[in-house]
Design a protein around this motif. Structure first.
Motif, PDB file in Angstrom:
ATOM      1  N   ASP A 169     -17.174   0.111  -5.134  1.00 49.83           N
ATOM      2  CA  ASP A 169     -17.654  -1.010  -4.314  1.00 49.83           C
ATOM      3  C   ASP A 169     -18.467  -2.011  -5.140  1.00 49.83           C
ATOM      4  O   ASP A 169     -19.172  -2.854  -4.594  1.00 49.83           O
ATOM      5  CB  ASP A 169     -18.479  -0.500  -3.135  1.00 49.83           C
ATOM      6  CG  ASP A 169     -19.683   0.338  -3.570  1.00 49.83           C
ATOM      7  OD1 ASP A 169     -19.818   0.608  -4.789  1.00 49.83           O
ATOM      8  OD2 ASP A 169     -20.470   0.746  -2.695  1.00 49.83           O
ATOM      9  N   SER A 170     -18.364  -1.924  -6.450  1.00 47.04           N
ATOM     10  CA  SER A 170     -19.102  -2.825  -7.337  1.00 47.04           C
ATOM     11  C   SER A 170     -18.582  -4.255  -7.205  1.00 47.04           C
ATOM     12  O   SER A 170     -17.395  -4.485  -6.952  1.00 47.04           O
ATOM     13  CB  SER A 170     -18.953  -2.349  -8.786  1.00 47.04           C
ATOM     14  OG  SER A 170     -19.329  -3.345  -9.702  1.00 47.04           O
ATOM     15  N   VAL A 171     -19.464  -5.211  -7.447  1.00 43.32           N
ATOM     16  CA  VAL A 171     -19.053  -6.615  -7.389  1.00 43.32           C
ATOM     17  C   VAL A 171     -18.100  -6.952  -8.534  1.00 43.32           C
ATOM     18  O   VAL A 171     -17.343  -7.919  -8.463  1.00 43.32           O
ATOM     19  CB  VAL A 171     -20.274  -7.555  -7.443  1.00 43.32           C
ATOM     20  CG1 VAL A 171     -21.160  -7.348  -6.232  1.00 43.32           C
ATOM     21  CG2 VAL A 171     -21.065  -7.364  -8.735  1.00 43.32           C
ATOM     22  N   ALA A 172     -18.108  -6.133  -9.578  1.00 42.72           N
ATOM     23  CA  ALA A 172     -17.261  -6.405 -10.745  1.00 42.72           C
ATOM     24  C   ALA A 172     -16.111  -5.413 -10.865  1.00 42.72           C
ATOM     25  O   ALA A 172     -15.520  -5.268 -11.931  1.00 42.72           O
ATOM     26  CB  ALA A 172     -18.112  -6.362 -12.019  1.00 42.72           C
ATOM     27  N   VAL A 173     -15.766  -4.741  -9.758  1.00 46.49           N
ATOM     28  CA  VAL A 173     -14.758  -3.690  -9.842  1.00 46.49           C
ATOM     29  C   VAL A 173     -13.391  -4.225 -10.286  1.00 46.49           C
ATOM     30  O   VAL A 173     -12.613  -3.517 -10.918  1.00 46.49           O
ATOM     31  CB  VAL A 173     -14.640  -2.951  -8.483  1.00 46.49           C
ATOM     32  CG1 VAL A 173     -13.999  -3.838  -7.427  1.00 46.49           C
ATOM     33  CG2 VAL A 173     -13.871  -1.658  -8.652  1.00 46.49           C
ATOM     34  N   HIS A 174     -13.096  -5.499 -10.001  1.00 49.93           N
ATOM     35  CA  HIS A 174     -11.800  -6.068 -10.380  1.00 49.93           C
ATOM     36  C   HIS A 174     -11.854  -6.846 -11.692  1.00 49.93           C
ATOM     37  O   HIS A 174     -10.890  -7.515 -12.057  1.00 49.93           O
ATOM     38  CB  HIS A 174     -11.260  -6.962  -9.266  1.00 49.93           C
ATOM     39  CG  HIS A 174     -10.898  -6.203  -8.024  1.00 49.93           C
ATOM     40  ND1 HIS A 174     -10.172  -5.042  -8.046  1.00 49.93           N
ATOM     41  CD2 HIS A 174     -11.191  -6.448  -6.714  1.00 49.93           C
ATOM     42  CE1 HIS A 174     -10.013  -4.601  -6.805  1.00 49.93           C
ATOM     43  NE2 HIS A 174     -10.623  -5.436  -5.993  1.00 49.93           N
ATOM     44  N   ALA A 175     -12.982  -6.755 -12.396  1.00 47.49           N
ATOM     45  CA  ALA A 175     -13.108  -7.478 -13.663  1.00 47.49           C
ATOM     46  C   ALA A 175     -11.987  -7.126 -14.643  1.00 47.49           C
ATOM     47  O   ALA A 175     -11.378  -8.032 -15.228  1.00 47.49           O
ATOM     48  CB  ALA A 175     -14.479  -7.209 -14.287  1.00 47.49           C
TER      49      ALA A 175
END
Length: 1062
Positions: A425-431
């Motif tokens: 659920d991290s804000v950067a999970v799709h980095a």
């Protein structure tokens, strides 16, 4: 599909089965293009089919692209939009497809257009009945192909690429089975399997966990037009294939035509390795084949006399092609055979499906004067193979040590490898996905992207592997030596040894908010700190809190992670390229500010010399896992509540019983079992061998009463045995438990259902506490050890360094879970945790020794008690055989029924030639009982030739009086008993057969009888040789030219040569 996860203004990941998570138009699949294997499977299915029947669970997304193409009314090669029908997997699945294919209203103009099924292998057990009906009626059906993603789920191992269901169903129902060895082949093999469906119903199986879902670039992808041209031309070729050929011959001819059309060199079995190998590995499966080829090629290049045969066409099994693929020099064949779990790996009575085929083929072959040894090298479906793990397996039969077999695969030398760890659920999970999409726009590079979700750790973790190279990348396994590892959440440092996946001299980037250097040693575990220093890993920290203006902007926070990674991985990246990243955020200003912020937030940390020293107790590396076990394809849904683990009392059980609806209570017989079970009672239990004899072989008969249990001749009875009560009491006392306490645990079949058991019931009926512990038990138990020495010892036994001692404990000492808990007294998991760590008791299956038509209310078994003496002088017993041998008359037993290949011929007058060793006689007692009943009814029965083998007549003439009575009654025509040790020269079952070869010629060849062998595997080659001699004798008598080997193959296909060996 779960709601899409959005982590930026524009970028949305629709599904992990799509390239970079993005939808792909059907028309864009052509030439060099980024795809996933699952996308290519769907392209072929959609382009060629009339209808697609999709049995895809919601999160698997096996038909997500095809459904979108159908919604857009994209046309197939036949000129209309393919119908895609999402269906549910349940009992009777497949009936809808059958109903359509054989409907009176079916458009006959579409009869030659393929019908396609998309499903995971876990659905096949529910589709079996429909596939069986289809195979029987295939002569009047449309071509039918099932694209099966090898994909199952278990509570112990998570997602697993499980091939056993597909292999077993293909064998039992006579279906073709073709395998894709990589995502690059998935389009070709999907097309080939669809063409095979014009000959016989076909399954195309491929890895459903990794290779089908990883994004990569395929250079020569066929467009829809190209697919149409190949399909139509080869369809015409099929019509010209010699109709006299059997199915195997036709499939082989089609493969040659397929190669001619596409310029490929596919073979049913493909050899790679040393020119004159002594050892050959046989592999089946996408990851297995690719990995085996790469590792074996490396070892062979270094001089190791080793090779690998990759199985592409498993059914029909073209034995001549397999023998041809094997070099003449081979002395040992190791079959890399998949089994269900680690328990099956340790159970010597369990054989892999592939091993049985290879063993039989080698036994029939005359290529070698001394046939190569065939060894079943088993591995569990839940094991994720990597170069290191396969090298460890190879070391077991090449004689090398673990250090010797560490393989650096040469094709990875020029590949840039990166690993990203983050909370799901991290804000950067799709980095990493965004960065991969960005890098893929460079036409001169190939990008590879794969993700794994583990929803059972820290509320949900995702690992993303990103690779980049100027050459084609084929690496269907997790990276082991990455140039850079990025960790987006510091709590993952306590769960995973993230530094171990960084190559020597590589870089480790940690995202740590509000970072202070003086707190570094609190945030980074000692084992990771030591590893960083020891292998000269460069350490970087990204602290987004250093730019307060950006801390609350989730889009820019994600952008900072992407830019920081690119600064370390691609420092020369031009601004115009970085601008594309800003397009996901929205404004030029944010990009410029973010570039400035990176300079402020990204910092390299100087690694102090003190990190090389152990200043505080260090957890062994094995207690922190190196990688995760995939358990899902989507992030964890946080709002769902898990069933609680805990001990309770009688009051909790009473509430559930009184208020059933409120507590959703289900009362059933053995609800923990996923098969239909029955309660039956012991009617008779008598020993067949003398009490002074060293083998206890006994006859046990059960009264079926009103249980409703029915069985067919040749089937097996599954016994759900209980653990020894005295041993359970001893364990409860030594572990400090109260046997009357209640334990509530999630059902192993459905985590949403809680089961209530007393501790006594759990240990007696559910938990295999006296079974063999696998490696993972030692590894998991180490976490509970409070004594440092015990913790290290357990961790070592669970790691590769303790492989030799683990093997000794398992095979020589035969230790149990209880033994380990007694040895390591400081490791004391709570009972609910223990129930989770120790596997469940498995049912044991025994051939039924009775015919229900003769004894309608009884079922009989013949069993030998398994016992041995361990190095400590203790007599040990097989759990189920001891349980059964001690049951008194009237005792109740939980049982189930399992189908078998041992079936009577359809003709009552067809002769039976049966060979049974020891307890292998059990099913033949049922056969003879049934034939005796038919004879008594006045029916004409065929000759019965019964050959039996054991060591001594006086002690082991099992059911001897019955057999002789049947001979006197004219039921058994010939009784050939071989007692190997009753005379100076040993006489075996094949000797008795050879002495009566004329009787075999008459019954088997002239009168078209059926041959059955039940017992151990060792006599198979010798017994088969006698049958070949009988075939040759008859051919000579009738002046015919016959190849005995091919004749045996034909008899096997006709169901007249049946083996049930173990």
């Amino acid at each position: 599909m779960a709601d899409p996860q959005t982590n930026s203004a524009q970028f949305v990941v629709k599904s992990s089965s799509l390239p970079f998570g993005q939808a792909v138009p059907l028309s864009s699949i052509s030439g060099p293009t980024y795809v996933t294997g699952q996308l290519l499977v769907q392209q072929i299915a959609y382009a060629l089919s009339d209808k697609i029947f999709s049995y895809s669970p919601d999160t698997f997304d096996l038909s997500i692209a095809a459904e979108e193409w159908a919604a857009n009314q994209d046309k197939n090669i036949h000129g209309y939009a393919t119908s895609v029908l999402p269906l549910q997997t349940r009992t009777g699945a497949g009936a809808f497809a059958l109903g359509y294919i054989f409907s009176k209203d079916f458009d006959l103009s579409k009869r030659q257009i393929p019908q396609t099924l998309l499903a995971p292998s876990l659905s096949l057990r529910h589709l079996r009945s429909a596939l069986d009906q289809l195979s029987l009626l295939y002569g009047v059906a449309s071509p039918f192909v099932a694209h099966v993603a090898a994909l199952d789920y278990s509570s112990e191992g998570g997602l697993a690429a499980e091939y056993g269901n597909a292999m077993q169903i293909a064998e039992e129902l006579g279906l073709a089975l073709v395998s894709s060895a990589s995502a690059y082949e998935s389009q070709h093999m999907s097309l080939f399997a669809t063409l095979v469906a014009k000959i016989l119903p076909a399954l195309h199986v491929y890895d459903g966990v990794r290779t089908s879902r990883e994004t990569l670039r395929v250079i020569d992808a066929l467009s829809k037009t190209g697919v149409a041209e190949v399909f139509n031309r080869l369809s015409e070729s099929i019509d010209k294939i010699n109709t006299r050929l059997d199915s195997a011959g036709k499939v082989f001819e089609l493969l040659q035509a397929f190669n001619g059309e596409l310029g490929t060199e596919y073979e049913p079995f493909e050899y790679v390795g040393h020119q004159s190998p002594e050892t050959v590995l046989v592999a089946f499966g996408s990851v297995e084949v690719q990995l085996a080829k790469q590792v074996v090629s490396k070892l062979a290049a270094g001089g190791a006399k080793i090779g690998v045969v990759a199985v592409r066409i498993y059914r029909p099994f073209i034995e001549e092609a397999f023998i041809k693929a094997l070099p003449d020099s081979v002395q040992k064949i190791n079959v890399l055979g998949q089994v269900a779990n680690e328990t099956a790996v340790l159970d010597s009575s369990v054989q892999s499906i592939l091993y049985t085929d290879i063993l039989t083929t080698i036994a029939f072959s005359s290529k070698w004067e001394t046939a190569p040894a065939v060894i079943d090298t088993k591995y569990p479906a839940t094991q994720s193979l990597t170069p290191a793990s396969l090298s460890a397996i190879l070391s077991q039969f090449t004689g090398t040590t673990t250090a010797d077999v560490k393989v650096q695969l040469p094709h990875l030398d020029t590949v840039e490898q990166y690993i990203f760890w983050d909370a799901d659920d991290s804000v950067a999970v799709h980095a990493p996905t965004i960065v991969g999409d960005l890098l893929s726009q460079d036409y001169n590079r190939n990008v590879y992207l794969g993700q794994s979700y583990d929803n059972l750790v820290q509320g949900g973790v995702v690992r993303t592997d990103l690779r980049s190279s100027q050459k084609t990348i084929d690496a269907p396994y997790q990276a082991e030596e990455a140039d850079i590892v990025v960790v987006g959440d510091e709590k993952l440092l306590k769960e995973f040894s993230v530094s171990q996946s960084v190559k020597d001299g590589g870089k480790l980037l940690l995202r740590l908010s509000n970072f202070k250097e003086e707190e570094m040693e609190k945030k980074i575990p000692q084992s990771i700190r030591q590893d960083i220093k020891k292998r000269h890993v460069s350490l970087y920290v990204l602290d987004t809190a250093l730019s307060p203006a950006f801390e609350t902007d989730v889009d820019v926070t994600a952008l900072l992670v992407q830019l920081s990674f690119l600064k370390l991985a691609k420092p020369d990246t031009k601004t115009d390229v970085l601008q594309k990243l800003a397009n996901f955020v929205g404004t030029q200003i944010k990009l410029e500010e973010s570039l400035d912020a990176v300079e402020k937030c990204l910092k390299q940390i100087e690694v102090p010399e003190s990190w090389a020293e152990a200043s505080d107790p260090v957890l062994p590396q094995a207690t922190i896992t190196r990688t995760l076990k995939p358990s899902s394809f989507v992030p964890f849904v946080k709002e769902e509540n898990e069933a609680a683990l805990g001990l309770g009392d009688w009051q909790e059980a009473a509430k559930g019983l009184v208020f059933k609806e409120a507590y959703v209570t289900d009362i059933s017989l053995r609800p923990d079992q996923n098969v239909k079970t029955y309660t039956i009672r012991v009617k008779e239990n008598r020993r067949l061998t003398p009490t002074t004899y060293d083998r206890n072989i006994f006859h046990i008969e059960f009264d079926l009463g009103e249980s409703g249990l029915t069985y067919k001749i040749g089937e097996a009875l599954g016994i759900h045995a209980e653990n020894d009560a005295e041993m359970v009491s001893e364990f409860i006392e030594s572990y400090g438990l109260n046997g009357d306490d209640l334990v509530q645990v999630p059902s192993r079949e459905n985590a949403a259902v809680a089961e209530t058991r007393t501790v006594w019931q759990s240990l007696t009926q559910n938990i295999d506490i006296f079974g063999k512990p696998p490696k993972r038990f030692y590894e998991s138990l180490a976490e509970f050890a409070t004594d440092e020495l015990e913790r290290k010892k357990l961790a070592s036994l669970g790691a590769q360094e303790g492989a030799e001692e683990f093997k000794r404990r398992t095979e020589v000492d035969t230790v149990t879970f209880a033994d380990i808990l007694e040895e390591f007294k400081s490791a004391r998991p709570s009972f609910p945790e223990l129930a989770r760590l120790v596997g469940p008791l498995k049912r044991r299956e025994y051939s039924i020794a009775s015919a229900q038509a003769v004894t309608p209310n009884a079922v009989a078994l013949m069993i030998v008690v398994v016992d041995w003496v361990d190095p400590k002088g203790r007599t040990r017993y097989g759990q189920a055989t001891r349980y059964l041998s001690r049951l008194p008359v009237g005792a109740t037993v939980t049982a189930s029924v399992k189908p078998s290949v041992m079936k009577l011929p359809t003709r009552d007058d067809a002769p039976l030639i049966m060979a049974g060793l020891g307890t292998g006689l059990a099913p033949f007692r049922a056969f003879v009982q049934y034939r005796a009943m038919q004879k008594a009814q006045g029916k004409e029965i065929g000759a019965i030739l019964l050959y039996l083998g054991s060591r001594h007549q006086r002690e082991e003439y099992l059911y001897g009086e019955e057999w002789e009575a049947y001979v006197d009654a004219g039921v058994i025509t010939l009784l050939g008993a071989a007692f190997s040790r009753d005379q100076p020269q040993k006489i075996y079952i094949q000797d008795r057969m050879r002495q009566t070869i004329n009787d075999i010629v008459k019954a088997y060849i002239k009168n078209e009888g059926s041959f059955y062998l039940c017992g151990p595997t060792w006599p198979v080659p010798d017994v088969t040789d006698v049958l070949k001699e009988a075939i040759a004798v008859e051919a000579k008598m009738s002046s015919r030219k016959v190849d005995p080997k091919k004749e045996i193959d034909r008899l096997k296909e006709d169901g007249r040569y049946v083996l049930e060996v173990y």
